[in-house]
Design a protein around this motif. Structure first.
Motif, PDB file in Angstrom:
ATOM      1  N   ALA A 119      35.700  52.515  11.666  1.00 44.99           N
ATOM      2  CA  ALA A 119      36.609  51.755  12.145  1.00 44.99           C
ATOM      3  C   ALA A 119      37.252  50.817  13.662  1.00 44.99           C
ATOM      4  N   ASN A 120      36.827  51.754  14.419  1.00 43.81           N
ATOM      5  CA  ASN A 120      36.868  51.140  15.454  1.00 43.81           C
ATOM      6  C   ASN A 120      35.362  50.816  16.795  1.00 43.81           C
ATOM      7  N   TRP A 121      34.407  50.188  16.010  1.00 38.19           N
ATOM      8  CA  TRP A 121      32.790  50.726  16.092  1.00 38.19           C
ATOM      9  C   TRP A 121      32.979  48.970  17.159  1.00 38.19           C
ATOM     10  N   GLU A 122      33.646  48.086  16.915  1.00 36.99           N
ATOM     11  CA  GLU A 122      33.427  47.065  17.777  1.00 36.99           C
ATOM     12  C   GLU A 122      34.741  45.784  17.333  1.00 36.99           C
ATOM     13  N   THR A 123      35.529  46.046  18.292  1.00 31.68           N
ATOM     14  CA  THR A 123      36.447  45.182  18.508  1.00 31.68           C
ATOM     15  C   THR A 123      36.709  43.381  19.525  1.00 31.68           C
ATOM     16  N   ALA A 124      36.633  42.548  18.961  1.00 28.76           N
ATOM     17  CA  ALA A 124      36.627  41.413  19.444  1.00 28.76           C
ATOM     18  C   ALA A 124      35.329  41.283  19.535  1.00 28.76           C
ATOM     19  N   GLY A 125      34.322  41.363  19.152  1.00 34.38           N
ATOM     20  CA  GLY A 125      33.020  41.447  19.503  1.00 34.38           C
ATOM     21  C   GLY A 125      32.611  42.245  20.412  1.00 34.38           C
ATOM     22  N   GLN A 126      33.404  43.088  20.568  1.00 28.85           N
ATOM     23  CA  GLN A 126      33.057  43.814  22.078  1.00 28.85           C
ATOM     24  C   GLN A 126      32.464  45.219  21.387  1.00 28.85           C
ATOM     25  N   PRO A 127      31.311  46.277  21.639  1.00 25.02           N
ATOM     26  CA  PRO A 127      31.227  47.515  20.858  1.00 25.02           C
ATOM     27  C   PRO A 127      31.638  48.072  21.312  1.00 25.02           C
ATOM     28  N   ASP A 133      24.858  42.700  30.950  1.00 23.95           N
ATOM     29  CA  ASP A 133      25.900  41.587  31.052  1.00 23.95           C
ATOM     30  C   ASP A 133      26.748  41.174  29.705  1.00 23.95           C
ATOM     31  N   ARG A 134      27.074  42.330  29.121  1.00 25.55           N
ATOM     32  CA  ARG A 134      28.388  42.046  27.859  1.00 25.55           C
ATOM     33  C   ARG A 134      29.449  43.598  28.034  1.00 25.55           C
ATOM     34  N   ASN A 135      30.627  43.057  27.768  1.00 22.07           N
ATOM     35  CA  ASN A 135      31.424  44.076  28.035  1.00 22.07           C
ATOM     36  C   ASN A 135      31.760  44.587  26.085  1.00 22.07           C
ATOM     37  N   ALA A 136      32.081  45.993  26.522  1.00 20.18           N
ATOM     38  CA  ALA A 136      32.673  46.568  25.710  1.00 20.18           C
ATOM     39  C   ALA A 136      33.676  47.564  26.105  1.00 20.18           C
ATOM     40  N   THR A 137      34.081  48.067  24.832  1.00 23.39           N
ATOM     41  CA  THR A 137      35.415  48.419  25.026  1.00 23.39           C
ATOM     42  C   THR A 137      35.813  49.887  24.831  1.00 23.39           C
ATOM     43  N   VAL A 138      36.565  50.735  25.807  1.00 25.29           N
ATOM     44  CA  VAL A 138      36.387  51.435  26.483  1.00 25.29           C
ATOM     45  C   VAL A 138      37.387  52.709  25.105  1.00 25.29           C
ATOM     46  N   GLY A 182      18.892  65.100  24.971  1.00 30.83           N
ATOM     47  CA  GLY A 182      18.219  64.942  26.422  1.00 30.83           C
ATOM     48  C   GLY A 182      19.466  65.525  27.380  1.00 30.83           C
ATOM     49  N   SER A 183      19.178  65.699  28.170  1.00 32.80           N
ATOM     50  CA  SER A 183      20.541  65.529  29.324  1.00 32.80           C
ATOM     51  C   SER A 183      20.979  64.561  30.464  1.00 32.80           C
ATOM     52  N   GLY A 184      21.912  64.663  30.427  1.00 30.31           N
ATOM     53  CA  GLY A 184      22.308  63.009  31.614  1.00 30.31           C
ATOM     54  C   GLY A 184      23.154  62.175  30.824  1.00 30.31           C
ATOM     55  N   GLN A 185      23.619  62.794  29.348  1.00 27.49           N
ATOM     56  CA  GLN A 185      24.428  61.729  29.488  1.00 27.49           C
ATOM     57  C   GLN A 185      26.386  61.152  29.848  1.00 27.49           C
ATOM     58  N   GLN A 186      25.823  60.276  29.959  1.00 24.89           N
ATOM     59  CA  GLN A 186      26.937  59.771  30.650  1.00 24.89           C
ATOM     60  C   GLN A 186      28.097  58.853  29.989  1.00 24.89           C
ATOM     61  N   GLY A 187      27.883  58.063  28.710  1.00 23.43           N
ATOM     62  CA  GLY A 187      28.199  57.621  27.360  1.00 23.43           C
ATOM     63  C   GLY A 187      27.869  57.358  26.352  1.00 23.43           C
ATOM     64  N   TRP A 188      28.429  56.594  25.099  1.00 17.89           N
ATOM     65  CA  TRP A 188      27.655  56.630  24.026  1.00 17.89           C
ATOM     66  C   TRP A 188      28.057  55.194  23.955  1.00 17.89           C
ATOM     67  N   VAL A 189      27.456  54.208  23.177  1.00 18.79           N
ATOM     68  CA  VAL A 189      28.291  52.982  22.870  1.00 18.79           C
ATOM     69  C   VAL A 189      27.016  52.956  21.790  1.00 18.79           C
ATOM     70  N   ALA A 190      27.905  52.199  21.065  1.00 18.32           N
ATOM     71  CA  ALA A 190      28.216  51.852  19.074  1.00 18.32           C
ATOM     72  C   ALA A 190      27.361  50.606  18.855  1.00 18.32           C
ATOM     73  N   VAL A 238      14.165  54.205  38.455  1.00 20.43           N
ATOM     74  CA  VAL A 238      14.957  53.042  39.030  1.00 20.43           C
ATOM     75  C   VAL A 238      15.326  52.008  37.778  1.00 20.43           C
ATOM     76  N   SER A 239      16.332  51.279  37.160  1.00 15.14           N
ATOM     77  CA  SER A 239      16.285  51.340  36.307  1.00 15.14           C
ATOM     78  C   SER A 239      17.116  49.647  36.486  1.00 15.14           C
ATOM     79  N   VAL A 240      16.263  48.464  36.520  1.00  9.81           N
ATOM     80  CA  VAL A 240      16.935  47.034  36.442  1.00  9.81           C
ATOM     81  C   VAL A 240      17.113  46.295  34.732  1.00  9.81           C
ATOM     82  N   ARG A 241      18.926  46.089  35.722  1.00  9.61           N
ATOM     83  CA  ARG A 241      18.699  45.127  34.069  1.00  9.61           C
ATOM     84  C   ARG A 241      19.777  44.426  33.778  1.00  9.61           C
ATOM     85  N   GLY A 242      19.834  43.150  33.515  1.00  9.54           N
ATOM     86  CA  GLY A 242      20.729  41.574  33.275  1.00  9.54           C
ATOM     87  C   GLY A 242      19.473  40.597  33.720  1.00  9.54           C
ATOM     88  N   ASP A 243      20.074  39.902  33.774  1.00  9.98           N
ATOM     89  CA  ASP A 243      19.068  38.046  33.288  1.00  9.98           C
ATOM     90  C   ASP A 243      18.327  38.059  34.822  1.00  9.98           C
TER      91      ASP A 243
END
Length: 801
Positions: free
Chosen positions: A132-140, A168-173, A187-195, A459-464
């Motif tokens: 029911a809440n996996w997406e809000t206004a196009g944000q996961p 480079d994208r918004n998500a709704t908490v 695995g260990s070290g999970q800091q969040g989960w995105v739909a 080390v991870s680098v993200r974005g355009d």
């Protein structure tokens, strides 16, 4: 005046010894029982529903499976299976999380909306991700861990509903999960989960080829029925979607507890059986002590029967005496278990996935088991004096005053009880010897590079701004140069993979002469990409050909280096240099020339295996996430210093999954180390009890034969003769136990062949070593009674008649 039964009050020292012995022996069983209760009986951490299974495609030939599934298989199983009421998928991912005034590259798995409801997980703040809440206004939807919420968002109670930037994208908490929650399967070290939208999860750019699939059993369906259905459907689906990724795999449905604990469950049961063996040793020891006490009390038993005591009255007395002793022993065992159980958990590293489980405690099950054990042992112990009392010849016993008590069947039982103790202790000691030897071999294993000198982080680098491979290559090269300039650093390199891994993560490849397409190839190898300095950092040199150098650029001919085992397997008797391969990992479109061969490397874990590997230059294949290896002279640079170097180069980059490489390899063998620690303790306890039992039986034998020894001494026997006779009797007891123990150990340890690293067969040398060690301990225990026999005074001994 004492409240103890007469038999206890007159033999306090012996009964205290019995209680202490039983307490230690029962504690061993109680400790492992507490671990079984905590890990196998109590609910899984943070997961309410116990009907959850993991659906996976595993290679039956592998000793370590990754428990993942291809996207096509997961999609088709979700559509066709009748065994599950719900189905969900998760996939590894990392994102740059932008906090209030900071950023962090965090491990944030992608999940389908049904996952948390399927697991029965509840949020401490807000809600979990749902359909029911996996997406809000196009944000996961974005679900925070408690640690990320506190660290990056200052534990803001109004965080729910806010937008947070991921890459480079918004998500709704939508919520925050409870402290300590981790789905250890991921695995260990999970800091969040995105739909992610379920029907598009496999198409997400950068998503892993293989995913984790969770399912809840439908009402009335057993795990076995579900496993049979997915195995049948999996075979059909693989025919419809033939790929190299699933060619030789089997589809399985595994209870979630099995995937979290794996072989640790089997290890716990083995340890339990060994702990019961320690309890048997303790009971045999106590039986020998009580037999000694009963033989000393022969006159008392005869007098009571002569005065008209019935058999029922006698056994009731013996029951009362022994239930007091065993009750005290069980109470002591429970206290030891209550203290030791939680302490043992500290031996388990985070890699064990056990930190979220309930700690062992004095549960009702444990207390009930201790009580039942005490009652059974007390009943058995009550039978010993009752049998002796019932078979007593009253007249001769009263006339002799109870001397010569070691005659008859009861007198001969003591030595046999000690021999049985030695058999059980031999088995425990042999098992401990094998594990210690295996552990030493594991510590001395040459993994193919100097693990003690390496520190690793990702080390991870993200974005355009890092979309182009050239940009990523320049970034990681700058990281290498900046860290290499720090004091104490010998060399720095980068690699796609953190560590050598089992071939469960292997990718398909084809040779130029192969006639089958890449999608149908059965040839497998792990694929890594490394910087040119990787070989210096890892002390690797070329066996054939060359290593990577500055001439290997994105605009030059694609090249690869392979391991020696792979070269021998697919190019036997010839040089692989100049040959070409095409890899599924890199898209399968480019032919790469083999320019070098390096020595084999071994995987981590308690059973290291040679890894068939293909290595590419990072300049020609640079992923967004890369591991950095720092070779140091004994002390790596402080973590804060490394973080500052990364932030100075790019504020949006961050270090994670950092650890000493040696610690990683040591922790990967935690199961063997944990079992070895307990088994060595059990063996030491069993040997101590054996020595005490042998000492007690020989001491009683010498004391009961004082008249005989006095006569032999009067007839000319020397001190050496008397000592030799006692030691000869001890030798017969010990020899019987050692021979029996060696035979039992030989067949028992054969079950461990191939399961323990570097111990392929049962070694006769090992059994002889254990036998010699136990013989020496028994000799020490026998010496004091033999010494006392040599001091027999014939005048004193004959005057007692």
């Amino acid at each position: 005046m004492t409240l103890l039964p007469p038999g206890l009050s007159r033999h306090r020292s012996l009964n205290l010894a019995v209680a202490a012995t039983l307490s230690l022996a029962m504690a061993a069983a109680m400790i492992v029982s507490g671990l079984l209760d905590a890990f196998l009986a109590k609910p899984l951490p943070h997961i309410v529903d116990d009907r959850v299974v993991l659906v996976a495609e595993n290679d039956p030939a592998e000793t370590q499976n990754r428990n993942r599934i291809t996207w096509d298989m997961a999609r088709e199983l979700r559509r066709r299976t009748q065994s599950f009421s719900s189905f969900a998928i998760a996939s590894n991912a990392a994102y740059t999380v932008h906090g209030f005034d900071n950023t962090e590259v965090a491990y944030v798995p992608r999940v389908s909306p049904a996952l948390f409801n399927l697991l029965g997980v509840r949020a401490q703040l807000g809600s979990v991700i749902t359909p029911a809440n996996w997406e809000t206004a196009g944000q996961p939807a974005f679900l925070l861990s408690d640690s990320l919420w506190r660290r990056r968002f200052a534990a803001d109670p109004d965080i729910v509903g806010r937008s947070v930037r991921l890459d480079d994208r918004n998500a709704t908490v939508v919520g925050v999960l409870p402290p300590g929650f981790e789905l250890n399967t991921l695995g260990s070290g999970q800091q969040g989960w995105v739909a992610m939208e379920p029907d598009r999860l496999g198409e997400v750019p950068g998503a892993f080829v293989r995913h984790f699939a969770f399912a809840k059993l439908a009402e009335g369906v057993t795990p076995g029925q579900a496993d049979a259905e997915v195995a049948r459907l999996g075979a059909v689906i693989r025919q419809e979607f033939p790929t190299a990724a699933n060619r030789n795999l089997e589809t399985v449905a595994l209870p979630l507890r099995d995937t979290l604990l794996g072989p640790f469950q089997q290890q716990l049961w083995i340890l339990f059986y060994l702990a019961v063996l320690v309890l048997v040793v303790g009971c045999l020891n106590c039986a020998a002590l009580l037999l000694t006490q009963a033989l000393h009390r022969r006159r008392e038993f005869a007098v009571r029967q002569a005065l008209g005591a019935s058999q029922l009255r006698l056994i009731r007395q013996f029951w009362t005496e022994n239930i007091v002793v065993t009750a005290a022993a069980s109470g002591g065992a429970l206290l030891i278990a209550a203290w030791s159980g939680p302490a043992l958990i500290t031996l388990l590293p985070a890699a064990a996935g056990a930190d979220g489980f309930a700690l062992p405690s004095l549960s009702g099950t444990l207390i009930g088991g201790a009580t039942l054990t005490a009652l059974v042992i007390a009943l058995i112990f009550a039978v010993v004096p009752w049998v002796i009392a019932r078979t007593l010849p009253l007249e001769s016993t009263l006339r002799s005053g109870g001397r010569n008590a070691a005659t008859g069947l009861a007198g001969k039982a003591g030595p046999w009880l000690v021999s049985l103790q030695i058999v059980a202790a031999f088995v425990l000691t042999a098992g401990a010897f094998v594990l210690v030897k295996s552990g030493k071999a594991l510590e001395e294993t040459d993994y193919g590079f100097p693990i003690e000198e390496l520190y690793q982080f990702r080390v991870s680098v993200r974005g355009d701004e890092f979309a182009a491979m050239e940009t990523r290559t320049r970034f990681f090269e700058q990281v290498r140069l900046e860290i290499a300039a720090l004091p104490g650093v010998g060399s720095v390199s980068s690699a796609f993979l953190s560590y050598p891994v089992p071939s469960a993560t292997a990718s398909a490849f084809v040779q130029r002469q192969d006639s089958v397409p890449l999608a149908e190839s059965t040839k497998q190898a792990t694929v890594d990409a490394v910087s040119n300095a990787f070989f210096t950092t890892h002390d690797l040199s070329a066996i054939q050909g060359r290593l990577f150098n500055s001439s290997d650029r994105p605009d030059t001919r694609p090249v690869a280096i392979i391991t020696a085992g792979l070269a021998e397997r697919y190019w036997p008797g010839e040089s692989p240099l100049g040959q070409e391969v095409r890899l599924q990992r890199t898209g399968g479109q480019t032919w790469r020339e083999i320019v070098g061969v390096i020595p084999d490397r071994l995987s981590s874990g308690h059973r290291p295996q040679v890894i068939d590997g293909i290595i590419l230059p990072l300049s020609q294949f640079t992923p967004s996430g890369t591991s950095v290896f720092v070779r140091h002279g004994g002390n790596p640079p402080p973590l804060e210093t490394l973080k500052r170097v990364i932030w100075d180069i790019n504020p949006n980059a961050s270090i994670f999954f950092e650890s000493a490489v040696a610690d990683y390899y040591a922790n990967s063998a935690w199961q063997q180390r944990f079992s070895m620690t307990l088994l060595v303790a059990f063996a030491a306890l069993a040997i101590s009890l054996c020595a005490a039992g042998l000492f007690a039986v020989l001491s009683f034998s010498v004391a009961s034969r004082d008249r005989e020894l006095g006569i032999r001494c009067a007839l000319g026997a020397t001190t050496l003769d008397l000592r030799r006779e006692v030691l000869a009797g001890a030798g017969r007891i010990v020899a019987a136990g050692l021979v029996g123990g060696a035979l039992v150990s030989f067949f028992a340890l054969r079950g461990l062949e191939g399961l323990i690293y570097n111990i392929p067969t049962v070694s006769s040398t090992g059994l002889l070593t254990v036998g010699g060690f136990m013989a020496a301990i028994c000799l020490v225990a026998s010496w004091w009674p033999a010494r006392n026999a040599g001091k027999t005074d014939p005048i004193v001994a004959l005057r007692q008649d």
